[in-house]
Design a protein around this motif. Structure first.
Motif, mmCIF file in Angstrom:
data_model
loop_
_atom_site.group_PDB
_atom_site.id
_atom_site.type_symbol
_atom_site.label_atom_id
_atom_site.label_comp_id
_atom_site.label_asym_id
_atom_site.label_seq_id
_atom_site.Cartn_x
_atom_site.Cartn_y
_atom_site.Cartn_z
ATOM 1 N N ALA A 136 -6.344 -5.888 -0.300
ATOM 2 C CA ALA A 136 -6.939 -6.719 -1.343
ATOM 3 C C ALA A 136 -6.134 -6.743 -2.632
ATOM 4 C CB ALA A 136 -8.354 -6.212 -1.650
ATOM 5 N N LYS A 160 -2.364 -9.806 -5.467
ATOM 6 C CA LYS A 160 -3.076 -10.012 -6.731
ATOM 7 C C LYS A 160 -2.629 -9.007 -7.791
ATOM 8 C CE LYS A 160 -6.936 -11.294 -3.756
ATOM 9 N NZ LYS A 160 -6.224 -10.839 -2.528
ATOM 10 N N GLY A 205 -9.964 -12.704 -7.833
ATOM 11 C CA GLY A 205 -9.250 -11.515 -7.400
ATOM 12 C C GLY A 205 -8.186 -11.064 -8.376
ATOM 13 N N SER A 218 -11.950 -9.759 -4.824
ATOM 14 C CA SER A 218 -11.056 -9.993 -3.687
ATOM 15 C C SER A 218 -11.840 -10.264 -2.407
ATOM 16 C CB SER A 218 -10.146 -8.784 -3.483
ATOM 17 O OG SER A 218 -9.278 -8.610 -4.581
#
Length: 324
Positions: free
Chosen positions: A119, A123, A151, A319
């Motif tokens: 996740a 990002k 996210g 996320s």
């Protein structure tokens, strides 16, 4: 063989198909990784729709975490059995296992879970280059960050707070604004109910912000320019509402000699050593507690079309991951 979600032609989420595909062995400079979790990002939507063209058929996905099963000749930073995570090209993460270039695959610390790893890589390293590699920012500076409850946004809110940077967020609901504030935004504006440009000017005492970080694109571009202080930096790093249309570069002069850039993460991480350094900076932020990786949506790999529908409808926060 590995279950893989791919598309054979550009279009909507209904174009996903699931196939069992051979994985093979890694060649020189490659690894084979068995995924434990896969990250979902808006760039996947751009590739699926054809906004970012690619040769088809092709699996999508740029981010995942798992266990290294084998390494090819010349790979020295990873070995079979290592925990690892990545944000990397080429696309192909929507699968149970794959062979891929090793340079952007990073050893994953034991205290970071596979779900967190999947996740956070794209990002989190995006946040790292926005706050540390794109324009000089220092404690006390103010940035405007669109989609602050997404996210990237929730990581950026926390990271900015840890760096003493004032982050003004925007989001599409009061609940999303509350989430951004909870994660460290100093202000958050509901762009559906408020004149966010006027609000930014009011918050900054009429001065404007030092930088705008805008992954929304077409819908926010003009207002973002109007939110900057003289000599401010416009960072356009995504197109969630559609690509920014052509504009007259000359408007940047009368608006305050503004600067503009259109960066991509994959330029920043193209060098192996730089990628590993950026990833370590991200890991340090997470392990220190400065940044918590919030996973609000989980979908099985077979339900990837539903995951894309939720992302495009802006029904997600934090996320989103695919589980295997």
């Amino acid at each position: 063989m590995a279950l893989t979600a791919l598309i054979k032609e550009a279009g909507g989420p209904e174009n996903f198909i699931l196939e069992d595909l051979p994985v093979g062995d890694p060649g020189a400079g490659e690894v084979r990784i068995a995924h434990k979790a896969v990250g979902l990002n808006f760039i996947d939507v751009y590739q699926r729709t054809g906004l970012y063209p690619m040769n088809l058929p092709h699996a999508l996905g740029m981010e995942a975490a798992g266990i290294i099963e084998a390494v090819g000749e010349g790979v020295t930073h990873l070995k079979a059995g290592d925990r690892a995570a990545y944000a990397a090209q080429p696309p192909g993460a929507y699968c149970e296992a794959r062979v891929m270039p090793a340079a952007q695959v990073c050893p994953l610390p034991d205290d970071i879970s596979f779900e967190q790893g999947a996740a956070m890589m794209l990002k989190g390293m995006t946040t790292q280059y926005l706050l540390h590699r794109t324009t000089p920012l220092q404690m006390g500076d103010t940035v405007l960050f669109h989609a602050a409850a997404g996210g990237v946004g929730l990581i950026a809110c926390q990271w900015a707070r840890a760096e003493g940077i004032n982050l003004i967020g925007t989001a599409g609901t009061d609940e999303k604004c509350a989430l951004a504030l909870e994660h460290g935004a100093t202000h958050c504006i509901n762009y559906r109910t408020e004149d966010w440009v006027a609000q930014v000017r009011e918050i900054t005492g009429g001065k404007g912000v030092d930088a705008v970080m805008d992954a929304v694109g077409k819908d926010t571009f003009d207002g973002s320019l109007d939110s900057l202080k003289p000599l401010g930096m416009m960072i356009s790093f995504g197109n969630a509402s559609g690509p920014v249309p052509p504009f007259n570069l000359g408007v940047l002069g009368p608006k305050g000699s503004l600067k503009i850039t259109r960066p991509t993460l994959f330029t920043h991480i193209s060098d192996h050593a730089t990628c590993q350094q950026m990833a370590q900076h991200l890991f340090d932020k997470v392990l220190s507690g400065d940044v918590d990786i919030r996973i609000d949506q989980r979908f099985a790999l077979k339900d990837v079309a539903d995951a894309h529908r939720a992302l495009e409808a802006r029904k997600t926060t934090g996320s989103t991951i695919l589980t295997l």
